[in-house]
Design an enzyme around this catalytic site. Structure first.
Site, PDB file in Angstrom:
ATOM      1  N   LYS A 176      38.855  23.559  47.151  1.00 46.05           N
ATOM      2  CA  LYS A 176      37.602  23.552  47.919  1.00 46.05           C
ATOM      3  C   LYS A 176      36.563  22.655  47.248  1.00 46.05           C
ATOM      4  O   LYS A 176      35.931  21.836  47.893  1.00 46.05           O
ATOM      5  CB  LYS A 176      37.016  24.973  48.029  1.00 46.05           C
ATOM      6  N   ARG A 208      32.133  34.584  51.006  1.00 47.82           N
ATOM      7  CA  ARG A 208      33.403  35.130  50.518  1.00 47.82           C
ATOM      8  C   ARG A 208      33.661  36.526  51.067  1.00 47.82           C
ATOM      9  O   ARG A 208      34.678  37.130  50.738  1.00 47.82           O
ATOM     10  CB  ARG A 208      33.382  35.194  48.995  1.00 47.82           C
ATOM     11  N   ARG A 223      43.446  23.564  35.324  1.00 56.55           N
ATOM     12  CA  ARG A 223      42.082  23.148  35.697  1.00 56.55           C
ATOM     13  C   ARG A 223      41.200  23.084  34.455  1.00 56.55           C
ATOM     14  O   ARG A 223      41.241  23.968  33.597  1.00 56.55           O
ATOM     15  CB  ARG A 223      41.497  24.132  36.710  1.00 56.55           C
ATOM     16  N   ARG A 245      38.010  27.567  32.275  1.00 62.41           N
ATOM     17  CA  ARG A 245      37.109  28.662  32.655  1.00 62.41           C
ATOM     18  C   ARG A 245      37.717  29.998  32.241  1.00 62.41           C
ATOM     19  O   ARG A 245      38.914  30.199  32.363  1.00 62.41           O
ATOM     20  CB  ARG A 245      36.888  28.633  34.176  1.00 62.41           C
ATOM     21  N   ARG A 256      41.920  37.535  41.049  1.00 62.25           N
ATOM     22  CA  ARG A 256      41.115  36.748  41.992  1.00 62.25           C
ATOM     23  C   ARG A 256      41.878  36.520  43.292  1.00 62.25           C
ATOM     24  O   ARG A 256      41.293  36.508  44.363  1.00 62.25           O
ATOM     25  CB  ARG A 256      40.710  35.415  41.352  1.00 62.25           C
TER      26      ARG A 256
HETATM   27  P1  ADP Z   1      38.556  25.593  44.194  1.00 61.03           P
HETATM   28  O1  ADP Z   1      37.195  24.967  44.278  1.00 61.03           O
HETATM   29  O2  ADP Z   1      39.136  25.893  45.546  1.00 61.03           O
HETATM   30  O3  ADP Z   1      38.614  26.781  43.280  1.00 61.03           O
HETATM   31  P2  ADP Z   1      39.295  23.150  42.729  1.00 61.03           P
HETATM   32  O4  ADP Z   1      38.760  22.066  43.637  1.00 61.03           O
HETATM   33  O5  ADP Z   1      38.545  23.440  41.477  1.00 61.03           O
HETATM   34  O6  ADP Z   1      39.556  24.511  43.573  1.00 61.03           O
HETATM   35  O7  ADP Z   1      40.830  22.776  42.396  1.00 61.03           O
HETATM   36  C1  ADP Z   1      41.623  23.605  41.540  1.00 61.03           C
HETATM   37  C2  ADP Z   1      42.440  22.725  40.578  1.00 61.03           C
HETATM   38  O8  ADP Z   1      43.452  22.002  41.318  1.00 61.03           O
HETATM   39  C3  ADP Z   1      41.615  21.673  39.858  1.00 61.03           C
HETATM   40  O9  ADP Z   1      42.105  21.511  38.562  1.00 61.03           O
HETATM   41  C4  ADP Z   1      41.795  20.412  40.703  1.00 61.03           C
HETATM   42  O10 ADP Z   1      41.644  19.237  39.918  1.00 61.03           O
HETATM   43  C5  ADP Z   1      43.237  20.578  41.200  1.00 61.03           C
HETATM   44  N1  ADP Z   1      43.427  20.054  42.561  1.00 61.03           N
HETATM   45  C6  ADP Z   1      42.540  20.051  43.586  1.00 61.03           C
HETATM   46  N2  ADP Z   1      43.090  19.521  44.717  1.00 61.03           N
HETATM   47  C7  ADP Z   1      44.391  19.221  44.396  1.00 61.03           C
HETATM   48  C8  ADP Z   1      45.517  18.680  45.126  1.00 61.03           C
HETATM   49  N3  ADP Z   1      45.417  18.352  46.434  1.00 61.03           N
HETATM   50  N4  ADP Z   1      46.684  18.542  44.463  1.00 61.03           N
HETATM   51  C9  ADP Z   1      46.794  18.908  43.155  1.00 61.03           C
HETATM   52  N5  ADP Z   1      45.806  19.413  42.407  1.00 61.03           N
HETATM   53  C10 ADP Z   1      44.597  19.579  43.012  1.00 61.03           C
HETATM   54  P1  AMP Z   2      34.260  29.760  42.193  1.00 62.02           P
HETATM   55  O1  AMP Z   2      33.659  28.773  41.268  1.00 62.02           O
HETATM   56  O2  AMP Z   2      33.882  29.496  43.636  1.00 62.02           O
HETATM   57  O3  AMP Z   2      35.753  29.902  42.013  1.00 62.02           O
HETATM   58  O4  AMP Z   2      33.627  31.193  41.846  1.00 62.02           O
HETATM   59  C1  AMP Z   2      33.823  31.787  40.589  1.00 62.02           C
HETATM   60  C2  AMP Z   2      33.415  33.249  40.627  1.00 62.02           C
HETATM   61  O5  AMP Z   2      32.021  33.354  40.947  1.00 62.02           O
HETATM   62  C3  AMP Z   2      34.125  34.106  41.668  1.00 62.02           C
HETATM   63  O6  AMP Z   2      35.398  34.573  41.226  1.00 62.02           O
HETATM   64  C4  AMP Z   2      33.101  35.241  41.843  1.00 62.02           C
HETATM   65  O7  AMP Z   2      33.146  36.153  40.766  1.00 62.02           O
HETATM   66  C5  AMP Z   2      31.772  34.487  41.758  1.00 62.02           C
HETATM   67  N1  AMP Z   2      31.335  34.022  43.094  1.00 62.02           N
HETATM   68  C6  AMP Z   2      31.197  32.735  43.518  1.00 62.02           C
HETATM   69  N2  AMP Z   2      30.804  32.683  44.804  1.00 62.02           N
HETATM   70  C7  AMP Z   2      30.707  33.991  45.219  1.00 62.02           C
HETATM   71  C8  AMP Z   2      30.381  34.610  46.459  1.00 62.02           C
HETATM   72  N3  AMP Z   2      30.068  33.902  47.554  1.00 62.02           N
HETATM   73  N4  AMP Z   2      30.387  35.971  46.498  1.00 62.02           N
HETATM   74  C9  AMP Z   2      30.687  36.713  45.424  1.00 62.02           C
HETATM   75  N5  AMP Z   2      31.038  36.199  44.236  1.00 62.02           N
HETATM   76  C10 AMP Z   2      31.043  34.834  44.130  1.00 62.02           C
END
Ligand code: ADP
Ligand code: AMP
Length: 213
Positions: free
Chosen positions: A13, A88, A127, A160, A171
């Site tokens: 995302k 969420r 990541r 993280r 999660r």
């Molecule tokens: P989210 O915001 O949904 O938690 P991220 O954008 O942080 O996910 O992506 C999660 C991990 O996967 C990161 O390390 C990112 O660089 C990697 N990633 C994102 N999109 C792709 C893809 N299409 N293919 C492979 N790895 C990806």
């Molecule tokens: P993210 O960076 O989007 O993966 O979010 C990391 C963590 O932040 C999540 O696992 C939740 O603990 C908290 N968080 C982020 N966005 C929300 C939301 N909209 N509602 C509740 N918790 C959130």
């Protein structure tokens, strides 16, 4: 244009939201980034949010909704925004809908980045995040130019706390129980678009821009 990114943690995302924000000139708003910045600065909000985040749980709706509504009321959001990680829960989605209704406005697209759990678990361990500017890397798929250092701002990259395998499992459970129902919610509103998030990130972005125009 007002866009919501849906999908499991690690679906991509944030990666896609940053590219959307850049192409369409709208702010990228990540509630997770806002919480992490607060944790880094040791604010009261950060201390409260950390209790939940470290366990892979959602931060309570009351806290999260307030932060989001304050953020989208800012001037730079006048022409829209891309929300990454919000809503969420169904109550969060309802609060956003009511707030926009009052302005005679609505979300234009909810984009579900679809990735099966098995792929997610593999991705998360690789990541690496920059807590200063929010950039995200992957040790194999998206490595930084210099190992362990953010390309944008030179900050040291971190794994993280909530990307550790035992927390990722929690999660994903939380995602399936509390967040996945939003797919039906937005489908019923007629604005849900699903893209295959297992593709290369450029192809995922191509699928998204085909939708957004
Ligand atoms: P989210 O915001 O949904 O938690 P991220 O954008 O942080 O996910 O992506 C999660 C991990 O996967 C990161 O390390 C990112 O660089 C990697 N990633 C994102 N999109 C792709 C893809 N299409 N293919 C492979 N790895 C990806
Ligand atoms: P993210 O960076 O989007 O993966 O979010 C990391 C963590 O932040 C999540 O696992 C939740 O603990 C908290 N968080 C982020 N966005 C929300 C939301 N909209 N509602 C509740 N918790 C959130």
């Amino acid at each position: 244009m007002k866009i919501i990114m849906l999908g499991a943690p690690g679906a991509g995302k944030g990666t896609q939201a940053i590219m959307i924000a850049d192409k369409y000139g709208i702010p990228h708003i990540s509630t997770g980034d806002i919480f992490r910045a607060n944790i880094k600065n040791n604010t009261e909000l950060g201390q409260e949010a950390k209790k939940y985040m470290d366990q892979g749980l959602l931060v309570p709706d009351e806290l999260t909704v307030k932060i989001l509504l304050d953020r989208v009321a800012k001037d730079d959001c006048k022409n829209g925004y891309v929300l990454d990680g919000f809503p969420r829960t169904i109550p969060q989605a309802e609060v956003l809908e009511d707030a926009l209704n009052k302005l005679n406005d609505a979300v234009d697209y909810a984009i579900d980045v679809n990735v099966p759990d098995e792929n997610i678990i593999k991705r998360m361990g690789g990541r690496r995040a920059c807590v200063k500017c929010g950039a995200t890397y992957h040790i194999e798929h998206v490595p930084p130019k210099k190992e362990g250092i953010c390309d944008n701002c030179g900050e040291a990259l971190v794994l993280r706390d909530d990307d550790k395998p035992e927390t990722v499992k929690n999660r994903l459970d939380v995602y399936h129980k509390q967040t996945q129902p939003l797919i039906d919610f937005y489908s019923q509103k007629g604005i849900l678009k699903t893209v295959d998030g297992t593709m290369d990130m450029k192809d995922v972005f191509g699928a998204i821009t085909d939708i957004l125009g």
